[in-house]
Write a protein that holds these residues in place. Structure first.
Motif, PDB file in Angstrom:
ATOM      1  N   TYR A  11      39.133  44.598  43.297  1.00  0.00           N
ATOM      2  CA  TYR A  11      39.062  44.316  41.867  1.00  0.00           C
ATOM      3  C   TYR A  11      37.928  45.090  41.192  1.00  0.00           C
ATOM      4  O   TYR A  11      37.074  45.670  41.863  1.00  0.00           O
ATOM      5  CB  TYR A  11      38.940  42.814  41.597  1.00  0.00           C
ATOM      6  N   TYR A  50      43.600  41.461  41.732  1.00  0.00           N
ATOM      7  CA  TYR A  50      43.418  41.435  40.296  1.00  0.00           C
ATOM      8  C   TYR A  50      42.825  42.753  39.811  1.00  0.00           C
ATOM      9  O   TYR A  50      41.921  43.302  40.403  1.00  0.00           O
ATOM     10  CB  TYR A  50      42.472  40.290  39.909  1.00  0.00           C
ATOM     11  N   SER A  51      43.409  43.270  38.781  1.00  0.00           N
ATOM     12  CA  SER A  51      42.800  44.390  38.101  1.00  0.00           C
ATOM     13  C   SER A  51      43.132  44.186  36.651  1.00  0.00           C
ATOM     14  O   SER A  51      44.065  43.462  36.322  1.00  0.00           O
ATOM     15  CB  SER A  51      43.377  45.691  38.631  1.00  0.00           C
TER      16      SER A  51
END
Lengths: 336, 405
Positions: free
Chosen positions: B314, A262-263
C-alpha cells in the motif's frame, strides 16, 4: 561544503575547540543536535545554540533566494528557457517545450519511441537559431545510440546537418548507478568546455547497482540498497540541470505492478503498468511524459501523455513515428 | 529590620520583616529557615515539605520574598527564585520564558484562515481554510498537484484582510526545483481577476494590487541538500523577528517538499536513520514554533512511499512513523475509485475530517461541487476515462467560465 574556518563571527575558543575535535566542515555541526554538540565540545546549551545559529547563518548566505518577481525577470532574460520538441501541441502545453533547469522523464513500454524521441530532441538543439557551437551529452546505458538513425532523422530539421554536428554529441557508455553519479559529478568541465545544451540519459532503469551490501545478498527483494542511490542520482541530475540551466532528459521503461492490497486508485488484484524504479524516483522528476500505444479500431494509435508537469494538467498528444522521427498528428486526422 | 546593615543574605532578622502569620513563622524557624539564604533555591513543593505548611501558604511566602527582593534587587523571572545577583547562570537556568495563554484568550483571538480556493474544502471541512497557527502536512502521489496547491497558497495568502484574507506575504522553500514562476504568474493573475470581480469597487483594497506586486511578495529559496534545509529553518525564526515592519507579514511558509533531501544518503551510514529522525523532529519543532509565534501557516509537502505489511502493498506518507505524528493538520491528495482527484483531510484542528474533490485548471487549484462530481461520474460510464483532451480546460467549473488572462 563550506569549511568552518571560512565562517565569520565565531568565538576563538570555540573555533579552536571545533578544530581539535575534528569539526572541519559546516555539515559536521549542522548534523548534530544541540546536546551532541554540548557533549562533544564541552559547551553549555546557549553556546551550542549560538554555534548552530552562526554556522546556519553562514550557510544560508549562499542559498539562492529572491522574490518570485525577480526570478521571473531572470528567466525572461534568459534566451534558452525551453527546448522545442517539434510537436506543436506538446510545446504549447509545456509553454515552449522541454523546460530548462529541470529533469524530464520519458517513460514507455519497449519500442514505443523513447529513444527516437530522445534523438529528436537532440537534433532540435542543433535546430535552434544560434550560431554557437552547442553540444549534447548522451549517456548511453544500453548501447542504444544509433548514429545512422540520427543522420537519417536529421533531414527533418531545417539547419544543415553536418559531420561537425555529429562530432558535438558526446556519448558516454556506463553500466552502473555508481558510474552515473561519478560521471555526473565530473560533468561540469565537459558542460563548460563543450557548451553542452542538453543531457540525455537513455535509459535510467538499465543501470546496475554495484554497491556491495550484505542485506542485498541475504535479501534480494530488498530494494533499499538502490533507493538512496536513486535519490542521490535525482539530486545530482537536478543540480546539474539548474546550475547550467539546461534540460536533462531521462528515459525509463514501464513495469508491471500486481496490486494485492489497498491502493488509492486501483482495486484489489488488478495488474497495471507503472513507470519502473518506484515511487521515490517518480517523485523526483519534474516533468513526466508517458508514451502510450493503444488500438483504436484497426489502426494503432500512439499518444504522448503529459503525466506530471508543474506547468500544465494531464493531456494527450497523438503522434506517429516515421523514418524521419517523431511527428504530431492532428486530432482530426486521428478521428478520421 | 535593617537589611542594609549587613549582608542581606545572612540577616538574622530576615524572618521578622516577612509578613507571615505566627504559626507559619514558628514552623519556618523549626525547619531552620531563618535567613534569606536559607530560602534560596526552594520551590513551592520543597518549602511546603520542609516546613510542613500547605502549598498555598508556601506559595504566598515565596511570593512575598520575591516582592521584597524586587524592590531591593533585580530578580529574574525564572521559575525557581534566584535571590542573589552573584548567581551565575548555569546550564539549568538556561530556558526561554514560556508564553502562557488561557483558553479564553484563544477563543477571543481566532486564528486567521488561509483559503485554498476549493470552497467545499474550506467551508465544509477546514472551518474557513488552512489554520494560520500550525503546521499542515500535504501528502500525495507524484503528479497529483501538491506543487500546484503550494503555488496557489503562496498567492492566496495575499488576499486583503478586508476581504477576510490573511493580507500577508509568502516564503516558498523549493527543494525539488518544481516551482514554475510562469505558472505562479497565471495563478496570481487569475486570483487578482477573481478578487476584482468580487469587490467591484474601484476604491477598494484590491485596486493597488498588481500581479507584479503579488509576485514580489513571494520570497523564493532554492535548497540543494538537507544541510541547507536545516540551516534555513534554523535561521528562519530570527529572520522573521527582524523583518521590517512596513512590509506585509509572512503568513505562509511552504516547504516543497520536506522529504526530497531526506530520502537519500541516510540509509547507507550506520545510525543514519536515527539521525534522520532526530533532525526531522528538531526541524518540525522549530516550524511549529514559527507557526505559533508569527501566527502563520506552515505548509510542508510530503512524498509517498510504498509499504508492505503482511504481503499487502500500500501507499503511505514517507519519512516514517515519528514524522507522521509531527504535524497538526494533514491533507492527503489522492485519486478516488473513479480517477478523480480528491483531497482527504485526515487530521485537522478545529474542523472535520472527510474528503472533497478538486481539480487543477489553468487558473489554479479549484474545487468541484459534490453534485457535479456525481453527474460527471454518471456520464463517465459511457465515456472513455482516458479520453483525449482531459486537460484542465475541459472540466466545467465556475471559475473556469471566466476568460483566462
Amino acid at each position: 561544503m563550506k569549511q568552518i574556518r571560512r565562517v565569520k563571527g565565531l568565538d576563538d575558543d570555540i573555533r579552536k575547540s571545533l578544530e581539535l575535535n575534528g569539526f572541519n566542515y559546516c555539515p559536521d555541526v549542522i548534523d548534530r543536535t544541540d546536546y551532541q554538540l554540548m557533549e562533544r565540545l564541552n559547551l553549555n546549551k546557549a553556546e551550542a545554540k549560538d554555534l548552530t545559529l552562526t554556522i546556519s547563518r553562514s550557510i544560508v548566505q549562499s542559498i539562492r533566494k529572491m522574490s518570485a518577481l525577480k526570478l521571473r525577470d531572470n528567466i525572461q532574460q534568459n534566451t534558452y528557457t525551453h527546448l522545442c520538441s517539434g510537436l506543436p501541441d506538446l510545446d504549447q502545453q509545456l509553454r515552449g517545450g522541454i523546460p530548462c533547469g529541470t529533469v524530464t522523464e520519458i517513460v514507455g513500454p519497449r519500442s514505443c519511441g523513447k529513444s527516437t524521441m530522445a534523438f529528436n530532441l537532440a537534433l532540435r538543439v542543433f535546430d535552434r537559431e544560434t550560431d554557437s557551437e552547442d553540444g549534447i551529452v548522451f549517456i548511453d546505458t544500453q548501447r542504444s545510440f544509433d548514429a545512422a538513425r540520427v543522420v537519417e532523422m536529421s533531414k527533418s530539421i531545417s539547419n544543415n546537418f553536418t559531420e561537425d554536428h555529429l562530432q558535438r554529441i558526446s556519448i558516454f557508455n556506463i553500466q552502473s548507478v555508481q558510474d552515473l553519479i561519478g560521471l555526473l559529478n565530473d560533468m561540469e568541465e565537459v558542460i563548460v568546455s563543450k557548451n553542452i545544451k542538453l543531457i540525455i540519459v537513455d535509459s535510467i532503469n538499465a543501470l546496475r547497482d554495484d554497491s556491495e551490501r550484505e542485506d542485498k545478498e541475504t535479501n534480494p527483494s530488498n530494494n533499499a540498497a538502490g533507493s538512496h542511490l536513486l535519490g542521490q542520482q535525482a539530486a545530482t541530475l537536478k543540480k546539474l540541470a539548474e546550475d547550467f540551466s539546461i534540460p536533462v532528459i531521462v528515459t525509463n521503461t514501464m513495469t508491471k505492478r500486481m496490486d494485492s492490497g489497498y491502493s488509492n486508485n486501483k482495486q484489489v488484484g488488478t495488474e497495471y503498468q507503472v513507470p519502473a524504479l518506484g515511487l521515490l524516483w517518480s517523485h523526483s522528476v519534474n516533468t513526466r511524459l508517458i508514451l502510450q500505444d493503444s488500438t483504436f479500431g484497426h489502426s494503432e494509435q500512439r499518444k504522448i501523455k503529459i503525466d506530471k508537469s508543474p506547468i500544465c494538467g494531464v493531456c494527450y498528444i497523438p503522434f506517429e513515428i516515421t523514418p524521419l522521427g517523431l511527428f504530431q498528428i492532428s486530432n482530426e486526422e486521428m478521428v478520421g | 529590620m535593617n537589611i542594609n546593615d549587613s549582608d542581606p543574605l545572612t540577616d538574622a532578622y530576615f524572618l521578622n520583616t516577612l509578613d507571615v502569620n505566627h504559626t507559619n513563622k514558628t514552623k519556618l524557624i523549626d525547619a531552620g529557615l531563618t535567613t534569606l539564604k536559607d530560602f534560596q533555591g526552594l520551590t513551592i513543593t520543597s518549602l511546603s515539605k520542609e516546613a510542613e505548611i500547605p502549598h498555598k501558604d508556601a506559595m504566598d511566602i515565596l511570593n512575598k520574598i520575591r516582592e521584597m527582593g524586587g524592590t531591593k534587587q533585580s530578580i529574574s523571572a525564572q521559575p525557581s527564585i534566584i535571590l542573589s545577583q552573584q548567581n551565575k547562570p548555569t546550564q539549568q537556568t538556561y530556558s526561554q520564558p514560556v508564553n502562557m495563554s488561557s483558553g479564553l484568550d484563544m477563543f477571543e483571538k481566532p486564528t486567521k484562515k488561509l483559503v485554498t480556493m476549493c470552497p467545499e474544502l474550506d467551508v465544509e471541512l477546514l472551518n474557513g481554510g488552512i489554520p494560520c497557527d500550525s503546521v499542515t502536512e500535504i501528502c500525495g502521489v507524484p503528479g497529483i498537484g501538491k506543487t500546484q496547491l503550494g503555488m496557489q497558497l503562496a498567492v492566496n495568502v495575499q488576499m486583503p484582510e478586508e476581504l477576510g484574507g490573511c493580507g500577508g506575504s509568502a516564503i516558498y522553500i523549493d527543494t525539488e526545483g518544481s516551482f514554475m514562476v510562469d505558472r505562479v504568474y497565471d495563478i496570481a493573475a487569475n486570483f487578482l481577476h477573481y478578487l476584482k470581480n468580487v469587490t467591484n469597487d474601484e476604491e477598494s483594497c484590491v485596486s493597488n494590487m498588481s500581479v507584479d506586486s503579488m509576485l514580489s511578495n513571494i520570497q523564493y529559496y532554492r535548497i540543494y541538500n538537507y544541510i541547507e534545509q536545516i540551516s534555513l529553518v534554523n535561521v528562519l525564526l530570527e529572520q522573521l523577528r527582524q523583518a521590517p515592519r512596513d512590509e506585509p507579514p509572512v503568513k505562509v511558509i511552504i516547504i516543497d517538499s520536506i522529504t526530497f533531501h531526506f530520502r537519500y544518503g541516510f540509509d547507507v551510514v550506520e545510525g543514519g536513520m536515527a539521525k534522520r529522525t532526530k533532525l526531522l523532529s528538531n526541524m518540525s519543532n522549530q516550524l511549529s514554533q514559527i507557526a505559533n509565534e508569527f501566527q502563520c501557516a506552515v505548509i510542508v509537502m510530503n512524498q509517498v512511499t510504498t509499504r508492505v505489511e503482511n504481503d499487502v502493498w500500500y501507499v503511505a506518507p514517507a519519512l516514517g512513523q515519528t514524522w507522521s505524528h509531527q504535524s497538526t493538520n494533514k491533507l492527503y491528495l489522492e485519486y478516488d475509485a473513479q480517477r478523480q482527484q480528491q483531497v482527504r483531510v485526515t487530521k485537522i484542528k478545529n474542523g472535520t475530517t472527510g474528503s472533497r474533490h478538486f481539480t487543477i485548471v489553468a487558473a489554479g487549484f479549484r474545487g468541484i461541487p459534490q453534485q457535479q462530481v456525481e453527474e460527471e461520474q454518471e456520464g463517465l460510464e459511457d465515456q472513455d476515462v482516458d479520453g483525449i483532451g482531459q486537460g484542465g480546460q475541459s472540466v466545467p467549473n465556475e471559475f473556469n467560465k471566466r476568460p483566462r488572462i
